[in-house]
Scaffold this motif. Structure first.
Motif, PDB file in Angstrom:
ATOM      1  N   MET A 119      42.527  53.945  49.128  1.00 47.64           N
ATOM      2  CA  MET A 119      40.821  53.832  49.003  1.00 47.64           C
ATOM      3  C   MET A 119      40.319  52.327  48.842  1.00 47.64           C
ATOM      4  SD  MET A 119      38.302  56.034  47.137  1.00 47.64           S
ATOM      5  CE  MET A 119      36.722  55.770  46.781  1.00 47.64           C
ATOM      6  N   LYS A 120      39.183  52.317  49.611  1.00 47.36           N
ATOM      7  CA  LYS A 120      38.504  50.822  49.734  1.00 47.36           C
ATOM      8  C   LYS A 120      37.890  50.621  48.799  1.00 47.36           C
ATOM      9  CE  LYS A 120      39.789  49.444  54.304  1.00 47.36           C
ATOM     10  NZ  LYS A 120      40.830  50.710  54.574  1.00 47.36           N
ATOM     11  N   TYR A 121      37.819  49.437  47.963  1.00 43.57           N
ATOM     12  CA  TYR A 121      36.847  48.794  46.864  1.00 43.57           C
ATOM     13  C   TYR A 121      36.466  47.656  47.561  1.00 43.57           C
ATOM     14  CZ  TYR A 121      38.619  52.436  43.950  1.00 43.57           C
ATOM     15  OH  TYR A 121      39.017  53.870  43.612  1.00 43.57           O
ATOM     16  N   ILE A 122      35.212  47.276  47.296  1.00 44.55           N
ATOM     17  CA  ILE A 122      34.285  46.430  47.874  1.00 44.55           C
ATOM     18  C   ILE A 122      33.939  45.625  46.413  1.00 44.55           C
ATOM     19  CG2 ILE A 122      32.501  45.380  49.321  1.00 44.55           C
ATOM     20  CD1 ILE A 122      34.177  47.809  50.583  1.00 44.55           C
ATOM     21  N   CYS A 123      34.543  44.369  46.426  1.00 49.58           N
ATOM     22  CA  CYS A 123      34.353  43.501  45.548  1.00 49.58           C
ATOM     23  C   CYS A 123      33.387  42.340  45.706  1.00 49.58           C
ATOM     24  CB  CYS A 123      35.851  42.822  45.009  1.00 49.58           C
ATOM     25  SG  CYS A 123      36.907  43.952  44.804  1.00 49.58           S
ATOM     26  N   LEU A 124      32.326  42.225  45.039  1.00 46.70           N
ATOM     27  CA  LEU A 124      31.399  41.406  45.193  1.00 46.70           C
ATOM     28  C   LEU A 124      31.483  40.400  44.214  1.00 46.70           C
ATOM     29  CD1 LEU A 124      28.356  43.995  45.577  1.00 46.70           C
ATOM     30  CD2 LEU A 124      29.826  43.093  47.514  1.00 46.70           C
ATOM     31  N   GLY A 125      31.737  39.198  44.521  1.00 48.96           N
ATOM     32  CA  GLY A 125      31.822  38.023  43.755  1.00 48.96           C
ATOM     33  C   GLY A 125      30.685  37.209  43.470  1.00 48.96           C
ATOM     34  N   TYR A 126      30.137  37.033  42.257  1.00 49.10           N
ATOM     35  CA  TYR A 126      28.812  36.173  42.086  1.00 49.10           C
ATOM     36  C   TYR A 126      29.024  34.807  41.529  1.00 49.10           C
ATOM     37  CZ  TYR A 126      26.258  40.565  42.968  1.00 49.10           C
ATOM     38  OH  TYR A 126      25.737  41.568  43.691  1.00 49.10           O
ATOM     39  N   ILE A 127      28.346  33.750  41.896  1.00 47.16           N
ATOM     40  CA  ILE A 127      28.567  32.395  41.405  1.00 47.16           C
ATOM     41  C   ILE A 127      27.223  31.716  41.053  1.00 47.16           C
ATOM     42  CG2 ILE A 127      29.029  31.556  43.394  1.00 47.16           C
ATOM     43  CD1 ILE A 127      31.282  30.073  41.988  1.00 47.16           C
ATOM     44  N   GLU A 128      27.060  30.899  40.086  1.00 48.67           N
ATOM     45  CA  GLU A 128      25.991  30.076  40.136  1.00 48.67           C
ATOM     46  C   GLU A 128      25.973  29.239  41.258  1.00 48.67           C
ATOM     47  OE1 GLU A 128      25.209  27.882  36.387  1.00 48.67           O
ATOM     48  OE2 GLU A 128      25.893  29.752  35.583  1.00 48.67           O
ATOM     49  N   PRO A 129      24.816  28.919  41.962  1.00 47.30           N
ATOM     50  CA  PRO A 129      24.891  28.109  43.144  1.00 47.30           C
ATOM     51  C   PRO A 129      25.324  26.579  42.431  1.00 47.30           C
ATOM     52  CG  PRO A 129      22.861  29.441  43.297  1.00 47.30           C
ATOM     53  CD  PRO A 129      23.655  29.700  42.003  1.00 47.30           C
ATOM     54  N   GLY A 130      26.159  25.935  43.350  1.00 47.33           N
ATOM     55  CA  GLY A 130      26.497  24.680  42.778  1.00 47.33           C
ATOM     56  C   GLY A 130      27.654  24.442  41.895  1.00 47.33           C
ATOM     57  N   LYS A 131      27.730  25.579  41.189  1.00 48.41           N
ATOM     58  CA  LYS A 131      28.951  25.647  39.992  1.00 48.41           C
ATOM     59  C   LYS A 131      30.424  25.182  40.729  1.00 48.41           C
ATOM     60  CE  LYS A 131      30.986  28.075  36.306  1.00 48.41           C
ATOM     61  NZ  LYS A 131      30.765  29.238  35.555  1.00 48.41           N
ATOM     62  N   PHE A 132      30.523  25.547  41.743  1.00 47.36           N
ATOM     63  CA  PHE A 132      32.031  25.271  42.548  1.00 47.36           C
ATOM     64  C   PHE A 132      31.915  23.849  43.014  1.00 47.36           C
ATOM     65  CE2 PHE A 132      34.746  25.332  46.101  1.00 47.36           C
ATOM     66  CZ  PHE A 132      36.083  25.669  45.568  1.00 47.36           C
ATOM     67  N   GLU A 133      30.829  23.534  43.735  1.00 48.26           N
ATOM     68  CA  GLU A 133      30.722  22.211  44.221  1.00 48.26           C
ATOM     69  C   GLU A 133      30.512  21.087  43.282  1.00 48.26           C
ATOM     70  OE1 GLU A 133      28.934  24.716  44.917  1.00 48.26           O
ATOM     71  OE2 GLU A 133      29.021  25.422  47.118  1.00 48.26           O
ATOM     72  N   ASN A 134      30.111  21.496  42.176  1.00 50.57           N
ATOM     73  CA  ASN A 134      29.955  20.422  40.862  1.00 50.57           C
ATOM     74  C   ASN A 134      31.349  20.112  39.945  1.00 50.57           C
ATOM     75  OD1 ASN A 134      27.359  20.098  41.665  1.00 50.57           O
ATOM     76  ND2 ASN A 134      26.550  21.249  40.275  1.00 50.57           N
ATOM     77  N   LEU A 135      32.205  21.038  40.495  1.00 48.69           N
ATOM     78  CA  LEU A 135      33.563  20.974  39.810  1.00 48.69           C
ATOM     79  C   LEU A 135      34.256  19.350  40.156  1.00 48.69           C
ATOM     80  CD1 LEU A 135      35.551  24.181  39.899  1.00 48.69           C
ATOM     81  CD2 LEU A 135      34.223  23.131  37.982  1.00 48.69           C
ATOM     82  N   ALA A 136      34.980  18.773  39.295  1.00 50.67           N
ATOM     83  CA  ALA A 136      35.641  17.654  39.827  1.00 50.67           C
ATOM     84  C   ALA A 136      36.661  18.238  40.829  1.00 50.67           C
ATOM     85  CB  ALA A 136      36.304  17.095  38.420  1.00 50.67           C
ATOM     86  N   GLU A 137      36.986  17.086  41.603  1.00 51.34           N
ATOM     87  CA  GLU A 137      37.584  17.521  42.818  1.00 51.34           C
ATOM     88  C   GLU A 137      39.127  18.083  42.553  1.00 51.34           C
ATOM     89  OE1 GLU A 137      38.430  14.270  45.616  1.00 51.34           O
ATOM     90  OE2 GLU A 137      39.347  15.354  47.044  1.00 51.34           O
ATOM     91  N   THR A 138      39.831  17.510  41.332  1.00 51.32           N
ATOM     92  CA  THR A 138      41.125  18.122  41.348  1.00 51.32           C
ATOM     93  C   THR A 138      41.082  19.496  40.670  1.00 51.32           C
ATOM     94  OG1 THR A 138      40.673  16.840  38.988  1.00 51.32           O
ATOM     95  CG2 THR A 138      42.448  15.891  40.602  1.00 51.32           C
ATOM     96  N   GLU A 139      39.943  19.601  39.773  1.00 54.14           N
ATOM     97  CA  GLU A 139      39.819  21.229  39.443  1.00 54.14           C
ATOM     98  C   GLU A 139      39.467  22.057  40.531  1.00 54.14           C
ATOM     99  OE1 GLU A 139      37.117  21.772  35.732  1.00 54.14           O
ATOM    100  OE2 GLU A 139      36.788  19.790  35.997  1.00 54.14           O
TER     101      GLU A 139
END
Lengths: 132, 422
Positions: free
Chosen positions: A1-21
C-alpha cells in the motif's frame, strides 16, 4: 500500500541553520532515505522549492488562469513529498517517525486513494462512446 | 526474470504472511528485545524474500529464512543508525555475537514465543481497546485499516491507539514472557476476554458491513484454536467450544430479510454440524478436567441446545442445573435471569415469572431490556396480554439495537390483534 508523506517546514528554517547543522541534517535524511530505498519502502519523493517559486492554476470565468504563490497564511509550508510503500498506516507511521526530517517539521501521512474502480468505469464509458 | 515467477512468489509470500507472520514476529521480538525494530525487520525480511526468491528459489524452511534474514536486517539497521547514535553500535555488536540460539528454533521455543506475544498484547497494563487492536494486528497479522473497518473506527484513531500501546509496552517495560504459574489463571482470563470481545464484535452486530464483522468472529475462532494448541487449559477449550457452538447457528439466527430469529424459532437444519461436533468434543474434554469455569459452563449449555432436535426436546433440567453451576462460578443478575427463563421452560411460565419478578423487585435489572422482554414473553404465554404489552413497551424504550427494536415491535403488533393466546 502506498502512503504519501507531505513534509511541512517553515520557509527559511532549513536555510537558516548553521552550515554544519544543515549538512548533518542533510546527511541524516539522505542516509535514512537510502535505508528506505534499500528495503523497498521508498517509492519516490522530491523536495520542493519555496512557495515564492510556485504558480497556481485555477479555473476562472471559463478559462484557466495563473496566479503566483499559494498565498497561504500558515507558518509551515509544504516542503517536500515522499511516497512510501508500507504494509499499513502503523507501519508508515513507524517508518516516518524515524525520518530525521520530522525533527524540522511535521509530516502528514495520507494513504493513496485507490481509483482503480473509477478508472475502469471511465475506460468502459469511453470505449462505449467510441463504438457508438 | 519472468513476471510469472515474481507473481508466484508474491502469492506464496502473501499466504506465508497470513499463516506465519505472528510466529516470525514473536521470535524476532524475543531475539531483538524491541517491538518496533522487530516489526521493521520482519517487513524487511519479507521484502528481501520478494527480491531473492524468484531467482534463488523458495528456501526449504521459509520461516527460518525469514527469521534469520530479519535478524541480520535489524543488525544492519542498528549499524546504520550507529553513524548518528553511537549507543546503537553496542546493541548491534551484542546481537551479532550472541549465539543465534533459537533463531530457527526447535518448535518448543518458537511456540513459546507466540504465547509471549499474546500475553504481551493482552497485558492488563494496556487499555482494553488497545489490547484488542494490538492482538489483531500483531498476532493475527491484520492491517490497521482492516481492524478499523471491522470496528467501524477511523484508521488514524486506531493507529494512535496502537502507537500508544507500543509506547506503553516499552516505557512500562512490560516483560516479554509467559506469566508464572501463580499469575497464569488471571492472565489467561485477560487473554480469553480479548478473544471473546473480538468474537462478539463480529457476532452480535447484524447491520452495516456485516461481511467484515463476520470475519472478526472467524479471526477470534482462529485465535481460540491457536490458544488451545499452545495452552490446552480447560477454560481455553471452553471458550473455543463456546465460540464454535454460537457460530454454528449464524446462518439460522437472522432471517433472509435481516430479522433476528430466536433460538426457539430457528431452523435447526441450518446449523453447522461440523462446528457443533468440534464444539461438543471440546466441551467434553474441558468438563472432564473438573477445573472448568464460566466459559466451559456456557459452552456446555450451548451444546445441550445443539443436541436437541427442537426447543421442546431440549434437556431443560440440565440447562437449569448448568445455570445453577454458573451462578456459583460467576454470579450475576444476568445469569439469574437466564436461569429463570430456563426454569420457565422446565416447569412452565408461572414458575419463571415468579423468579423474574423477584429479580426485578431487587432493582438490579430494572434498566436491562432483556429482563423486560423475557417477562413480557412469559406474560404472553400465560395470556396476561395487558401486562405483556406494557413489559414489551418498557423493553422497547431500553434497547438501541435496530434488529431488537424490530423484533419487539413485531411482538407488540401480534399482541394487538389476538387475545394473547398463542
Amino acid at each position: 500500500m502506498k502512503y504519501i508523506c507531505l513534509g511541512y517546514i517553515e520557509p527559511g528554517k532549513f536555510e537558516n541553520l548553521a552550515e554544519t547543522e544543515r549538512n548533518a541534517l542533510m546527511d541524516e535524511c539522505c542516509t535514512y532515505d537510502d535505508e528506505l530505498r534499500k528495503n523497498g519502502h521508498f517509492a519516490g519523493g522530491e523536495a520542493l522549492q519555496g512557495p515564492q517559486s510556485a504558480a497556481t492554476l485555477r479555473w476562472q470565468e471559463g478559462k484557466a488562469s495563473v496566479t503566483d504563490g499559494p498565498y497561504a497564511e500558515t507558518k509551515e509550508q509544504l516542503g517536500g513529498i515522499l511516497i512510501l510503500e508500507a504494509r499499513d498506516l502503523n507501519h508508515a507511521i513507524q517508518l516516518m517517525s524515524k525520518h530525521p526530517g520530522v525533527k524540522v517539521g511535521p509530516f502528514e501521512i495520507r494513504p493513496a486513494a485507490d481509483l482503480g474502480e473509477m478508472v475502469r468505469g471511465s475506460e468502459l464509458r469511453r470505449a462505449a462512446a467510441k463504438t457508438k | 526474470m519472468p513476471e510469472s515467477a515474481i507473481e508466484q512468489v508474491r502469492e506464496s509470500l502473501d499466504a506465508l504472511y497470513r499463516a506465519e507472520s505472528g510466529r516470525i514476529l514473536a521470535t524476532l521480538i524475543r531475539l531483538l528485545s524491541d517491538f518496533d525494530l522487530a516489526e521493521d525487520a520482519m517487513q524487511d525480511a519479507f521484502a528481501a524474500a520478494l527480491d531473492r526468491w524468484p531467482q534463488d528459489g523458495v528456501p526449504a524452511n521459509p520461516r527460518a529464512w525469514l527469521v534469520s534474514t530479519g535478524r541480520f536486517k535489524a543488525i544492519d539497521t542498528l549499524r546504520r543508525r550507529a553513524r548518528f547514535d553511537a549507543s546503537q553500535e553496542k546493541i548491534a555488536e551484542q546481537l551479532e555475537t550472541e549465539p543465534p540460539d533459537g533463531v530457527v528454533g526447535e518448535d518448543g521455543s518458537v511456540e513459546d514465543d507466540r504465547l509471549r506475544l499474546i500475553f504481551t498484547c493482552c497485558h492488563p497494563a494496556l487499555a482494553a481497546e488497545a489490547r484488542v487492536a494490538l492482538t489483531l494486528r500483531e498476532v493475527c497479522g491484520l492491517t490497521t485499516e482492516e481492524i478499523a473497518r471491522a470496528f467501524l473506527t477511523g484508521a488514524p484513531t486506531l493507529a494512535q491507539r496502537i502507537v500508544r500501546a507500543k509506547t506503553k509496552i516499552r516505557e512500562a517495560r512490560i516483560p516479554y514472557q509467559v506469566p508464572s504459574p501463580e499469575e497464569l489463571p488471571e492472565r489467561i482470563g485477560a487473554v480469553l476476554q480479548v478473544v471473546y470481545l473480538v468474537f462478539n464484535e463480529g457476532y452480535s452486530a447484524s447491520s452495516g458491513a456485516s461481511l467484515t464483522r463476520a470475519d472478526l468472529s472467524a479471526e477470534a475462532i482462529r485465535l481460540g484454536r491457536l490458544l488451545v494448541e499452545l495452552l490446552p487449559e480447560p477454560e481455553v477449550m471452553g471458550l473455543l467450544a463456546l465460540m464454535l457452538l454460537q457460530e454454528s447457528r449464524r446462518a439460522a439466527r437472522t432471517s433472509p430479510t435481516g430479522e433476528l430469529v430466536l433460538l426457539e424459532q430457528q431452523n435447526r437444519s441450518l446449523w453447522n454440524r461440523l462446528q457443533i461436533a468440534e464444539g461438543v468434543q471440546l466441551v467434553e474434554r474441558a468438563l472432564s478436567s473438573r477445573r472448568f469455569g464460566p466459559y466451559t459452563l456456557q459452552a456446555a449449555m450451548a451444546a445441550v441446545h445443539s443436541e436437541a432436535v427442537d426447543s421442546g426436546a431440549t434437556d431443560w433440567p440440565q440447562i437449569v442445573a448448568l445455570y445453577g453451576a454458573l451462578m456459583q462460578a460467576a454470579p450475576s443478575p444476568i445469569v439469574e435471569l437466564n436461569r429463570a427463563v430456563a426454569v420457565a421452560m422446565r416447569d412452565g411460565p408461572e414458575a419463571g415469572l415468579t423468579l423474574i419478578d423477584a429479580l426485578l423487585a431487587r432493582g438490579d435489572l430494572e434498566n436491562y431490556h432483556l429482563a423486560h422482554s423475557a417477562r413480557a414473553d412469559l406474560c404472553r404465554r400465560l395470556g396476561r396480554t395487558a401486562e405483556a404489552r406494557s413489559a414489551y413497551e418498557r423493553a422497547l424504550t431500553l434497547t438501541r439495537l435496530e434488529p431488537e427494536r424490530r423484533f419487539l415491535e413485531k411482538r407488540l403488533r401480534e399482541l394487538g390483534v389476538g387475545s394473547g393466546v398463542k
